[in-house]
Design a protein around this motif. Sequence first.
Motif, PDB file in Angstrom:
ATOM      1  N   SER A   1     -44.719  27.755  70.742  1.00 62.88           N
ATOM      2  CA  SER A   1     -45.912  27.468  69.953  1.00 62.88           C
ATOM      3  C   SER A   1     -47.039  26.912  70.820  1.00 62.88           C
ATOM      4  O   SER A   1     -48.200  26.908  70.413  1.00 62.88           O
ATOM      5  CB  SER A   1     -45.585  26.484  68.825  1.00 62.88           C
TER       6      SER A   1
ATOM      7  N   ILE B   1     -40.583  25.791  69.318  1.00 64.03           N
ATOM      8  CA  ILE B   1     -41.536  24.701  69.584  1.00 64.03           C
ATOM      9  C   ILE B   1     -42.229  24.931  70.923  1.00 64.03           C
ATOM     10  O   ILE B   1     -43.452  24.772  71.050  1.00 64.03           O
ATOM     11  CB  ILE B   1     -40.814  23.342  69.565  1.00 64.03           C
TER      12      ILE B   1
ATOM     13  N   LEU C   1     -42.352  27.957  64.234  1.00 63.87           N
ATOM     14  CA  LEU C   1     -41.385  26.893  63.974  1.00 63.87           C
ATOM     15  C   LEU C   1     -40.421  27.294  62.859  1.00 63.87           C
ATOM     16  O   LEU C   1     -39.207  27.074  62.959  1.00 63.87           O
ATOM     17  CB  LEU C   1     -42.133  25.608  63.601  1.00 63.87           C
TER      18      LEU C   1
ATOM     19  N   TYR D   1     -36.228  27.949  63.182  1.00 70.38           N
ATOM     20  CA  TYR D   1     -35.262  27.251  62.335  1.00 70.38           C
ATOM     21  C   TYR D   1     -34.386  28.236  61.566  1.00 70.38           C
ATOM     22  O   TYR D   1     -33.155  28.084  61.497  1.00 70.38           O
ATOM     23  CB  TYR D   1     -36.009  26.340  61.359  1.00 70.38           C
TER      24      TYR D   1
ATOM     25  N   LEU E   1     -34.933  26.857  67.430  1.00 69.60           N
ATOM     26  CA  LEU E   1     -35.989  25.917  67.069  1.00 69.60           C
ATOM     27  C   LEU E   1     -36.645  25.333  68.307  1.00 69.60           C
ATOM     28  O   LEU E   1     -37.880  25.208  68.371  1.00 69.60           O
ATOM     29  CB  LEU E   1     -35.410  24.800  66.203  1.00 69.60           C
TER      30      LEU E   1
ATOM     31  N   CYS F   1     -41.728  33.990  69.533  1.00 62.33           N
ATOM     32  CA  CYS F   1     -40.976  32.756  69.767  1.00 62.33           C
ATOM     33  C   CYS F   1     -39.487  33.017  69.922  1.00 62.33           C
ATOM     34  O   CYS F   1     -38.750  32.165  70.427  1.00 62.33           O
ATOM     35  CB  CYS F   1     -41.210  31.776  68.621  1.00 62.33           C
TER      36      CYS F   1
END
Length: 472
Positions: free
Chosen positions: A212, A209, A331, A335, A205, A386
């Motif tokens: 992103s 972030i 995101l 997660y 996570l 990511c």
Amino acid sequence: MSSQDASDCEKDVIEDQFVAERRLGDHALTKKITHPELHRATSTLSRIASRISTREDIDPGPPPDGGLRAWTQVAIGFTACFCTWGFINASLPHLPTISFGVFQTYYTSALGEPQSTISWVGSVQLWVVFFMSAFSGRALDAGLLIPTFAVGCTIQLFGIFMTSLCKVFWQLVLAQGICTGLGAGIFFTPTMGLVTTYFKKRRGLAVAIVSSGNSVGGAVYPTIVRQLLPKIGFAWTIRVVGFVNLVLLGLCLAFLRPRLPPRKAGPLVEWKPFTEAPYVCVLVGMSFVFGGLFFSYYYLASFGRDILHMSYSDSLTLLIIFNGAGVPVRLATGYIADRFLGPLNAVVPLLFINALFALCWIAVKSQAGMYVFATFYGFSAGAFQCLMPTVVTSLNNDLQRNGIRMGMAFSLFSFAGLAGPPIGGALLTTNGGGRGGYLVAQLCLGILTAVGASLMCAARVYKAGWSLKVKC
């Protein structure tokens, strides 16, 4: 014994007692006057020497996985990613700076150079950013994060402002391609590596972030360019971007806080990871993926303009949609990878989905279809990107070697970024050019991504076997 002898003996005893008392007094006085100061100075020096000699051996404990300081570093990583990849993703279609996707189109028309030539500016920029990672990553491990970050920011800002003065192609290569790429490569990888040292259970996570910032910057910078370029011209548009980066990177520098003690000893390149099958499969697989991915960043807007006859403004909107669509998906992916699957389990299907979407590009025939494609392709591209730093970190059990292992991986990716866009530009001239040329490039994009996904699958099997129940 005569009375004279007795008297002399008594005098000798008294004299000896006097000397002894004087010595004791001097010692007591010396101890009283100098001992406390000497003791304090000696103790201080001992503590300093002890800290210096053992600092590398201090155990900082497990990653905190949260807290104000940890999330502050995530915010810094987001901002650094914003200023690095957001800027790169925007400078391709126009002239010299901001997200090559936004600048490459401008460069082609303003400088009269073909797309395959102009794309070398962005390719050199990508290559330098990634290639410098091996050196800057080791700087993180050595405890040199803050000075490294300061130097990188200075070089990148210098390159941006010099880009505003460029008039010919070779000047763009030096200013935007080499200088801004060099600066970004110096500060980006250590910042990304820093974030991974603060998290373990929530690492996916946290990195999502941070990454992103890529998508947010890729949407914000083209918007700035599109609004300012017709009003204030190219030079001042670039300078505005430079001032934005100056403020944001200055804030980052003020709040950077390394967590791990420095690891002074150690080589610049560690060869042991190249004997680990999962690590090698990840490196080669992602090199194939990145080789094709940056073609999308560079030529998405050009396809809309040249093949679907979209306006210049609408073609830039495609880039904004493509980059912006990835934010919520990044995101959510981070997660899910943390909570349920693990980074390798999550990245493999995402790469196969991305390969499928790349091939779907062939079927796009209308402007409406192009907007839909840019949205869904942005979803899949943002989702797997990511996870890449998390995947590399998951293959390493020693956080003090995070910087160098991540740096080596990014350095190898650099050659894919260097070769991919120019090769893609050359493919556009094959098969009669036009849509036929794009067909060849789109097929290669889909195939390369599928090959990369297969190698990532092999890495997962090498690490955890065939069981789908293992989280890794």
